[in-house]
Design a protein around this motif. Structure first.
Motif, PDB file in Angstrom:
ATOM      1  N   THR A  41      14.013  54.868  60.011  1.00 15.93           N
ATOM      2  CA  THR A  41      15.311  55.066  59.981  1.00 15.93           C
ATOM      3  C   THR A  41      16.173  53.928  59.708  1.00 15.93           C
ATOM      4  O   THR A  41      15.541  52.784  59.786  1.00 15.93           O
ATOM      5  CB  THR A  41      16.001  55.553  61.430  1.00 15.93           C
ATOM      6  N   VAL A  42      17.522  53.701  59.548  1.00 14.73           N
ATOM      7  CA  VAL A  42      18.210  52.837  58.998  1.00 14.73           C
ATOM      8  C   VAL A  42      18.312  51.617  60.238  1.00 14.73           C
ATOM      9  O   VAL A  42      18.056  50.524  60.042  1.00 14.73           O
ATOM     10  CB  VAL A  42      19.575  53.122  58.572  1.00 14.73           C
ATOM     11  N   ASN A  43      18.237  52.273  61.373  1.00 13.89           N
ATOM     12  CA  ASN A  43      18.223  51.218  62.464  1.00 13.89           C
ATOM     13  C   ASN A  43      16.823  50.893  62.839  1.00 13.89           C
ATOM     14  O   ASN A  43      16.600  50.548  64.133  1.00 13.89           O
ATOM     15  CB  ASN A  43      18.981  52.142  63.778  1.00 13.89           C
ATOM     16  N   ARG A  89      16.662  67.818  66.990  1.00 12.30           N
ATOM     17  CA  ARG A  89      16.727  66.367  66.264  1.00 12.30           C
ATOM     18  C   ARG A  89      17.008  66.550  64.706  1.00 12.30           C
ATOM     19  O   ARG A  89      16.389  67.372  64.426  1.00 12.30           O
ATOM     20  CB  ARG A  89      15.299  65.783  66.601  1.00 12.30           C
ATOM     21  N   ILE A  90      17.868  65.928  64.456  1.00 12.11           N
ATOM     22  CA  ILE A  90      18.101  66.033  62.816  1.00 12.11           C
ATOM     23  C   ILE A  90      18.133  64.637  62.343  1.00 12.11           C
ATOM     24  O   ILE A  90      18.326  63.574  62.783  1.00 12.11           O
ATOM     25  CB  ILE A  90      19.622  66.377  62.667  1.00 12.11           C
ATOM     26  N   TYR A  91      17.493  64.539  61.112  1.00 14.87           N
ATOM     27  CA  TYR A  91      17.107  63.281  60.520  1.00 14.87           C
ATOM     28  C   TYR A  91      17.638  63.327  59.047  1.00 14.87           C
ATOM     29  O   TYR A  91      17.313  64.339  58.153  1.00 14.87           O
ATOM     30  CB  TYR A  91      15.851  62.799  60.256  1.00 14.87           C
ATOM     31  N   SER A 112      25.843  61.461  64.742  1.00 17.66           N
ATOM     32  CA  SER A 112      25.179  61.750  65.866  1.00 17.66           C
ATOM     33  C   SER A 112      23.681  61.820  65.732  1.00 17.66           C
ATOM     34  O   SER A 112      23.011  62.440  66.605  1.00 17.66           O
ATOM     35  CB  SER A 112      25.713  62.894  66.670  1.00 17.66           C
ATOM     36  N   PHE A 113      23.253  61.619  64.672  1.00 18.19           N
ATOM     37  CA  PHE A 113      21.860  61.804  64.187  1.00 18.19           C
ATOM     38  C   PHE A 113      21.603  60.585  63.442  1.00 18.19           C
ATOM     39  O   PHE A 113      22.328  60.017  62.764  1.00 18.19           O
ATOM     40  CB  PHE A 113      21.468  62.960  63.887  1.00 18.19           C
ATOM     41  N   PRO A 114      20.094  60.358  63.245  1.00 12.12           N
ATOM     42  CA  PRO A 114      19.577  59.042  62.539  1.00 12.12           C
ATOM     43  C   PRO A 114      19.820  59.368  61.227  1.00 12.12           C
ATOM     44  O   PRO A 114      19.435  60.369  60.464  1.00 12.12           O
ATOM     45  CB  PRO A 114      18.314  58.849  62.882  1.00 12.12           C
TER      46      PRO A 114
END
Length: 173
Positions: A41-43, A89-91, A112-114
């Motif tokens: 993920t971006v984070n 969970r959503i990506y 609210s999701f990655p």
């Protein structure tokens, strides 16, 4: 019909039929056991499907230039906010080769999701080279939805509410 025409027709039909039988999608389809994946993920987080057993998982392929993707992103975000703590969970996986880093971080902070940089694993990706494309995996690890096309809030809720209502599978030791 002449013999040559019959032979040519038979040969063409004989060659075409096996390709119809052997053709298999390059992506997971509804009813398949979900192929393993990991998503960066971006984070800078890395998430693996194996660590998500018991949750409903959505993989959404999108692009910033895609208007239906942007509208869908708002619907997914609203649904995720309403279902926080329910095992969802959503990506969101961006398909662009080099999206602006600041824009990706800003978007990731607002949702609210990655937002994903890259998904590693076979069986996922754009279906028919289209965005948005979505994969939904149920609590038992079975693909329940694998299609190109945007969700509205209502169509997403119709698909996910029954999956979220299912009991988490009991772990066998």
């Amino acid at each position: 019909m002449r013999r040559r025409e019959l032979m040519a027709g038979g040969l063409v039909a004989g060659l075409a039929a096996p390709s119809l039988v052997l053709a298999k999608p390059k992506h997971a389809v509804a009813g398949d056991v979900a192929p393993e994946f990991s998503i960066s993920t971006v984070n800078s987080g890395v998430h693996r499907l194996a660590d998500m057993r018991g949750d409903v998982v959505v993989i959404n392929y999108w692009a910033s230039w895609c208007a239906p993707c942007r509208a869908e992103m708002l619907a997914l975000d609203q649904f995720m906010r309403e279902k926080a703590g329910k095992g969802l969970r959503i990506y969101a996986v961006n398909i662009e080769s080099s999206p602006p880093e600041k824009a990706m971080r800003d978007l990731s902070g607002a949702l609210s999701f990655p937002v994903g940089r890259r998904l590693a694993g076979k069986g996922y990706g754009k279906i028919d080279n289209a965005v948005p494309t979505n994969f939904v995996i149920d609590r038992k690890g079975v693909v329940r939805h694998a299609k190109a096309g945007a969700f509205s809030y209502d169509s997403f809720a119709r698909l996910l509410n029954p999956l979220l209502a299912e009991a988490r599978p009991v772990e066998v030791a």
